[in-house]
Scaffold this motif. Sequence first.
Motif, short mmCIF file in Angstrom:
data_model
loop_
_atom_site.label_atom_id
_atom_site.label_comp_id
_atom_site.label_asym_id
_atom_site.label_seq_id
_atom_site.Cartn_x
_atom_site.Cartn_y
_atom_site.Cartn_z
N ILE A 51 0.84 -1.20 0.00
CA ILE A 51 0.00 0.00 0.00
C ILE A 51 0.87 1.25 0.00
CG2 ILE A 51 -1.62 1.37 1.39
CD1 ILE A 51 -2.90 -1.35 2.22
N ILE A 52 1.89 1.28 0.85
CA ILE A 52 2.79 2.45 0.92
C ILE A 52 3.53 2.64 -0.41
CG2 ILE A 52 4.90 3.33 2.01
CD1 ILE A 52 3.82 1.94 4.62
N LEU A 53 4.05 1.56 -0.97
CA LEU A 53 4.74 1.63 -2.25
C LEU A 53 3.80 2.08 -3.36
CD1 LEU A 53 7.68 1.06 -2.94
CD2 LEU A 53 7.03 -1.25 -3.57
N GLY A 54 2.57 1.60 -3.32
CA GLY A 54 1.58 2.00 -4.32
C GLY A 54 1.24 3.48 -4.25
N ILE A 55 1.11 4.00 -3.04
CA ILE A 55 0.84 5.44 -2.88
C ILE A 55 1.99 6.26 -3.44
CG2 ILE A 55 0.58 7.28 -1.16
CD1 ILE A 55 -1.03 5.20 0.53
N ALA A 56 3.22 5.84 -3.15
CA ALA A 56 4.38 6.56 -3.69
C ALA A 56 4.38 6.54 -5.22
CB ALA A 56 5.67 5.95 -3.15
N ALA A 57 4.04 5.42 -5.80
CA ALA A 57 4.02 5.31 -7.26
C ALA A 57 2.93 6.18 -7.88
CB ALA A 57 3.82 3.85 -7.69
N ILE A 58 1.82 6.34 -7.19
CA ILE A 58 0.74 7.20 -7.70
C ILE A 58 1.12 8.67 -7.60
CG2 ILE A 58 -1.61 8.00 -7.19
CD1 ILE A 58 -2.28 5.04 -6.56
N ILE A 59 1.83 9.03 -6.54
CA ILE A 59 2.22 10.43 -6.34
C ILE A 59 3.22 10.88 -7.40
CG2 ILE A 59 3.43 12.01 -4.77
CD1 ILE A 59 2.10 10.45 -2.45
N VAL A 60 4.19 10.04 -7.72
CA VAL A 60 5.21 10.38 -8.72
C VAL A 60 5.33 9.26 -9.77
CG1 VAL A 60 6.60 12.00 -7.38
CG2 VAL A 60 6.98 9.57 -7.09
N PRO A 61 4.31 9.09 -10.62
CA PRO A 61 4.32 7.96 -11.57
C PRO A 61 5.43 8.04 -12.61
CG PRO A 61 2.52 9.45 -12.08
CD PRO A 61 3.11 9.91 -10.77
N GLN A 62 5.82 9.27 -13.01
CA GLN A 62 6.88 9.40 -14.01
C GLN A 62 8.19 8.83 -13.46
OE1 GLN A 62 5.00 11.88 -12.81
NE2 GLN A 62 4.02 12.96 -14.50
N VAL A 63 8.46 9.10 -12.19
CA VAL A 63 9.68 8.59 -11.57
C VAL A 63 9.66 7.07 -11.54
CG1 VAL A 63 11.00 8.51 -9.40
CG2 VAL A 63 10.03 10.67 -10.20
N VAL A 79 1.92 6.22 -17.25
CA VAL A 79 0.90 5.23 -16.93
C VAL A 79 1.49 3.99 -16.25
CG1 VAL A 79 0.83 3.92 -19.10
CG2 VAL A 79 -1.26 4.26 -17.76
N LEU A 80 2.69 3.62 -16.60
CA LEU A 80 3.30 2.42 -16.01
C LEU A 80 3.44 2.58 -14.50
CD1 LEU A 80 4.55 -0.31 -16.77
CD2 LEU A 80 6.73 0.85 -16.99
N GLY A 81 3.99 3.70 -14.05
CA GLY A 81 4.13 3.94 -12.62
C GLY A 81 2.79 4.07 -11.92
N LEU A 82 1.85 4.77 -12.55
CA LEU A 82 0.52 4.95 -11.96
C LEU A 82 -0.21 3.63 -11.82
CD1 LEU A 82 -1.76 6.90 -11.04
CD2 LEU A 82 -2.54 6.86 -13.42
N LEU A 83 -0.26 2.85 -12.89
CA LEU A 83 -0.98 1.59 -12.84
C LEU A 83 -0.33 0.59 -11.90
CD1 LEU A 83 -2.02 1.17 -16.58
CD2 LEU A 83 -3.36 2.04 -14.66
N LEU A 84 0.97 0.59 -11.87
CA LEU A 84 1.67 -0.27 -10.93
C LEU A 84 1.30 0.11 -9.50
CD1 LEU A 84 3.69 -2.61 -10.71
CD2 LEU A 84 5.49 -0.90 -10.56
N GLY A 123 -2.09 -4.93 -1.86
CA GLY A 123 -1.85 -4.71 -0.43
C GLY A 123 -3.14 -4.74 0.36
N GLY A 124 -4.18 -4.09 -0.17
CA GLY A 124 -5.47 -4.08 0.53
C GLY A 124 -6.05 -5.47 0.69
N SER A 125 -5.94 -6.29 -0.35
CA SER A 125 -6.47 -7.65 -0.25
C SER A 125 -5.66 -8.47 0.76
CB SER A 125 -6.50 -8.34 -1.62
OG SER A 125 -5.21 -8.54 -2.14
N LEU A 126 -4.34 -8.29 0.78
CA LEU A 126 -3.52 -9.01 1.76
C LEU A 126 -3.83 -8.56 3.19
CD1 LEU A 126 -0.06 -9.07 -0.06
CD2 LEU A 126 -1.53 -11.03 0.44
N VAL A 127 -4.02 -7.26 3.39
CA VAL A 127 -4.35 -6.75 4.72
C VAL A 127 -5.69 -7.31 5.17
CG1 VAL A 127 -5.02 -4.66 5.99
CG2 VAL A 127 -2.93 -4.67 4.62
N LYS A 128 -6.69 -7.24 4.32
CA LYS A 128 -8.04 -7.70 4.67
C LYS A 128 -8.02 -9.19 5.02
CE LYS A 128 -12.50 -6.78 4.73
NZ LYS A 128 -13.08 -6.03 5.81
N ILE A 129 -7.38 -10.00 4.19
CA ILE A 129 -7.32 -11.44 4.43
C ILE A 129 -6.53 -11.74 5.70
CG2 ILE A 129 -6.36 -13.61 3.53
CD1 ILE A 129 -7.20 -12.64 0.73
#
Length: 191
Positions: A35-47, A164-169, A177-183
């Motif tokens: 989840i943390i890694l995903g948020i970082a990727a959404i914030i700066v997808p170009q990077v 798009v690659l960074g954003l979608l990733l 992450g959400g599914s792993l946390v919930k389970i």
Amino acid sequence: MADRIEIEVREMQEKMQEYLRMNWKFFLAEGAFFIILGIAAIIVPQVFTIAIALFIGWLLLLGGIFQIARAIRFSSMPGFGMWLLIGVLQVIIGYFLIAQPMKGALTLTMLMTLYFAVEGIAKISLAFMMRPLAHWGWVFFSGFTALMLSVVVWAGWPGTAAWVLGLLLGINMIFLGGSLVKISLHHGGNA
């Protein structure tokens, strides 16, 4: 035959449930990390898009160098020419990804489209195997999301390849992450 398959699926489900119950904290930590890694990727997808291209480029370059070295070291081994060819191809592709990461991102974006499609189908299949277990729908939703992400990438090609690659990733990592946390929380509460 159908009874045997049903018994094997049930046994696999019981083993999976026991494994989740015993290791729920590990899956919880993994889910939070994604989840943390995903948020970082959404914030700066170009990077993340450029980082992915460079990372894969370095992996291929270094792997190719080792492949070539091994092929030369064991030149009398059957398949020498094929091992050498694979190593040379890895070095060339790795070099181009490192030298021109944006062009590499175009190619990787198309490959990621295929990855998301295959991942989505695999997660949906896994979800149906888990179906009697609690929260199997989250795995299904994660698979459906991955499949839909592949459609989004395809629809925006090539203009969105820079980000798009960074954003979608990132989005995919958040859902994973959400599914792993919930389970994990469900199975941790039953321990």
